[in-house]
Motif scaffolding. Structure first.
Motif, short mmCIF file in Angstrom:
data_model
loop_
_atom_site.label_atom_id
_atom_site.label_comp_id
_atom_site.label_asym_id
_atom_site.label_seq_id
_atom_site.Cartn_x
_atom_site.Cartn_y
_atom_site.Cartn_z
N GLY A 247 0.77 -1.23 0.00
CA GLY A 247 0.00 0.00 0.00
C GLY A 247 0.81 1.28 0.00
N THR A 248 2.13 1.19 0.16
CA THR A 248 2.99 2.37 0.12
C THR A 248 2.99 2.97 -1.29
OG1 THR A 248 4.39 1.41 1.84
CG2 THR A 248 5.35 3.21 0.54
N ARG A 249 3.10 4.28 -1.36
CA ARG A 249 3.12 4.93 -2.67
C ARG A 249 4.38 4.56 -3.45
NH1 ARG A 249 -2.02 6.45 -3.79
NH2 ARG A 249 -2.96 7.36 -1.92
N VAL A 250 4.20 4.15 -4.69
CA VAL A 250 5.32 3.80 -5.56
C VAL A 250 6.10 5.07 -5.90
CG1 VAL A 250 5.97 2.90 -7.84
CG2 VAL A 250 4.14 1.79 -6.51
N ARG A 251 7.41 4.97 -5.87
CA ARG A 251 8.28 6.11 -6.16
C ARG A 251 8.93 5.96 -7.53
NH1 ARG A 251 12.38 7.43 -1.45
NH2 ARG A 251 12.82 9.08 -2.98
N THR A 252 9.47 7.07 -8.01
CA THR A 252 10.18 7.05 -9.29
C THR A 252 11.32 8.05 -9.26
OG1 THR A 252 9.95 7.26 -11.70
CG2 THR A 252 8.69 8.78 -10.36
N GLU A 253 12.39 7.73 -9.98
CA GLU A 253 13.48 8.66 -10.24
C GLU A 253 14.24 8.15 -11.46
OE1 GLU A 253 17.38 7.38 -7.68
OE2 GLU A 253 15.80 8.41 -6.55
N VAL A 254 15.02 9.03 -12.06
CA VAL A 254 15.75 8.66 -13.26
C VAL A 254 17.02 7.90 -12.88
CG1 VAL A 254 16.96 9.49 -15.32
CG2 VAL A 254 14.85 10.61 -14.56
N VAL A 255 17.17 6.70 -13.43
CA VAL A 255 18.36 5.87 -13.22
C VAL A 255 18.77 5.33 -14.59
CG1 VAL A 255 19.33 3.81 -12.14
CG2 VAL A 255 17.73 5.24 -10.87
N ALA A 256 20.04 5.54 -14.95
CA ALA A 256 20.56 5.10 -16.25
C ALA A 256 19.74 5.68 -17.40
CB ALA A 256 20.61 3.58 -16.34
N GLY A 257 19.31 6.94 -17.23
CA GLY A 257 18.63 7.63 -18.30
C GLY A 257 17.17 7.30 -18.48
N ARG A 258 16.61 6.45 -17.63
CA ARG A 258 15.20 6.06 -17.75
C ARG A 258 14.53 6.17 -16.39
NH1 ARG A 258 14.25 2.77 -22.13
NH2 ARG A 258 12.06 3.26 -21.71
N ASN A 259 13.22 6.37 -16.39
CA ASN A 259 12.47 6.45 -15.14
C ASN A 259 12.39 5.08 -14.48
OD1 ASN A 259 11.87 9.22 -15.32
ND2 ASN A 259 10.16 8.82 -16.69
N LEU A 260 12.93 4.98 -13.28
CA LEU A 260 12.85 3.75 -12.51
C LEU A 260 11.70 3.85 -11.52
CD1 LEU A 260 14.13 1.03 -11.53
CD2 LEU A 260 15.35 2.40 -9.84
N PHE A 261 11.01 2.76 -11.31
CA PHE A 261 9.88 2.72 -10.39
C PHE A 261 10.15 1.65 -9.34
CE2 PHE A 261 8.54 4.07 -14.55
CZ PHE A 261 7.75 5.19 -14.31
N TRP A 262 9.84 1.96 -8.06
CA TRP A 262 10.04 0.98 -7.01
C TRP A 262 9.21 1.34 -5.78
CZ3 TRP A 262 12.95 5.27 -7.14
CH2 TRP A 262 13.39 5.83 -5.96
N CYS A 263 9.04 0.36 -4.91
CA CYS A 263 8.32 0.56 -3.65
C CYS A 263 9.33 0.76 -2.53
CB CYS A 263 7.42 -0.63 -3.33
SG CYS A 263 6.65 -0.52 -1.68
N PRO A 264 9.36 1.91 -1.87
CA PRO A 264 10.38 2.16 -0.84
C PRO A 264 10.24 1.27 0.40
CG PRO A 264 8.75 3.92 -0.88
CD PRO A 264 8.47 3.07 -2.08
N ARG A 265 9.09 0.66 0.57
CA ARG A 265 8.93 -0.23 1.73
C ARG A 265 9.26 -1.67 1.37
NH1 ARG A 265 3.53 -1.06 5.57
NH2 ARG A 265 4.49 -2.56 6.99
N CYS A 266 8.68 -2.18 0.32
CA CYS A 266 8.96 -3.57 -0.08
C CYS A 266 10.41 -3.76 -0.52
CB CYS A 266 8.04 -4.00 -1.23
SG CYS A 266 6.30 -4.21 -0.76
N GLN A 267 11.03 -2.69 -1.02
CA GLN A 267 12.37 -2.80 -1.56
C GLN A 267 13.40 -2.01 -0.76
OE1 GLN A 267 10.44 -2.03 -5.71
NE2 GLN A 267 12.48 -2.85 -6.15
N ARG A 268 13.13 -1.83 0.54
CA ARG A 268 14.10 -1.10 1.35
C ARG A 268 15.35 -1.94 1.54
NH1 ARG A 268 9.95 -2.18 5.07
NH2 ARG A 268 10.48 -3.72 6.67
N ARG A 269 16.47 -1.24 1.66
CA ARG A 269 17.76 -1.93 1.74
C ARG A 269 17.87 -2.70 3.04
NH1 ARG A 269 23.09 1.14 -0.24
NH2 ARG A 269 21.50 1.63 -1.77
N ARG A 270 18.34 -3.93 2.93
CA ARG A 270 18.52 -4.78 4.10
C ARG A 270 19.99 -4.82 4.49
NH1 ARG A 270 14.58 -6.88 0.92
NH2 ARG A 270 12.64 -7.53 1.95
#
Length: 270
Positions: A247-270
């Motif tokens: 349910g966390t809002r999906v985030r985006t930023e440019v990585v390698a010249g393209r818009n990357l999308f990810w979930c900051p909670r499901c994909q938080r660094r371990r």
């Protein structure tokens, strides 16, 4: 830009439609002059490596190399000689069907050394059963670059584009900013195996679907995704929308010249 599964599916379509047939070949637009050399030859086979297409003909060492780029596309019709519509770079036709190529970045007739040079600069293709995955894994394990960058580097993995990189990282709960060398042992091979399955399904269906059964619209009681780019996905082009898992809002930023999308909670660094 079309991802690798699109080119492999296109190679199958070209081979299935024109393979072992004498074809008519021309360039209505006039920008592929070598098309005339192919006229009256037998199309032997079309193959793909990553986002590159190669078409072989009888009694000819050279092959046609096509890179669709952002705007290129083949269209197939069951008509041997339909009217030319738009800027057709290359037209192939047989007694029953026609394929028109419009808008590619590259459409050229290359000698064997030039073809080999393209293959040599491309990385392992998840849709190639003979791909050197161990070499790709070694490159990733030694790299300080983020895994999101490495997945899009065609010198490392050929064929993975913006959709597959975002989705495979989400499916395995990996922070896209983690360096390749900081991945846990075996993680890249797990990503690779998933890409093999996902992209193989993409070849079969002609679309990208990455959500697991429990997150399908019917299972979750939600509306199906409506998008020109294809099927059900977790994060791709869903910036600001709730993650289907947490349910966390999906985030985006440019990585390698393209818009990357990810979930900051499901994909938080371990």
């Amino acid at each position: 830009m079309p991802e690798g599964h699109t080119l492999h599916r296109l190679a199958l379509d070209l081979t299935g439609t024109f393979g072992d047939k004498v074809v008519r070949s021309g360039s209505p637009q006039g920008r592929f002059e070598a098309a005339a050399r192919l006229d009256g030859r037998t199309l032997l086979e079309a193959t793909a490596h990553g986002k590159h297409l190669f078409v072989a003909f009888s009694d000819l060492e050279e092959q046609v190399h096509v890179h669709l780029g952002l705007y290129g596309a083949f269209t197939f019709v069951e008509d041997p000689e339909p009217p030319v519509v738009g800027q057709v770079r290359w037209r192939l036709s047989s007694g029953r069907a026609t394929a028109d190529l419009r808008g590619p970045t590259a459409c050229e007739l290359l000698v064997p050394d030039e073809i080999e040079a393209i293959h040599a600069r491309l990385g392992a293709d998840p849709l190639d059963p003979a791909a050197d995955v161990e070499r790709a894994a070694a490159v990733v394990a030694a790299s300080r670059a983020p895994i999101a960058t490495l997945l899009m580097d065609q010198r490392v993995i050929a064929g993975v584009g913006n959709v597959y990189r975002a989705e495979v990282l989400f499916r395995h709960r990996i922070d896209p900013r983690v360096a390749g060398r900081d991945l846990r042992p075996g993680t890249f091979l797990t990503l690779w195996a998933d890409l093999v399955d996902l992209m193989g399904e993409g070849v079969r269906t002609g679309r990208i679907d990455t959500v697991r059964p429990e997150h399908e619209p019917e299972a979750m009681g939600r509306e199906p995704r409506v998008d020109d780019h294809g099927g059900e996905v977790y994060v791709y082009r869903r910036a600001g929308q709730p993650c289907l898992v947490c349910g966390t809002r999906v985030r985006t930023e440019v990585v390698a010249g393209r818009n990357l999308f990810w979930c900051p909670r499901c994909q938080r660094r371990r």
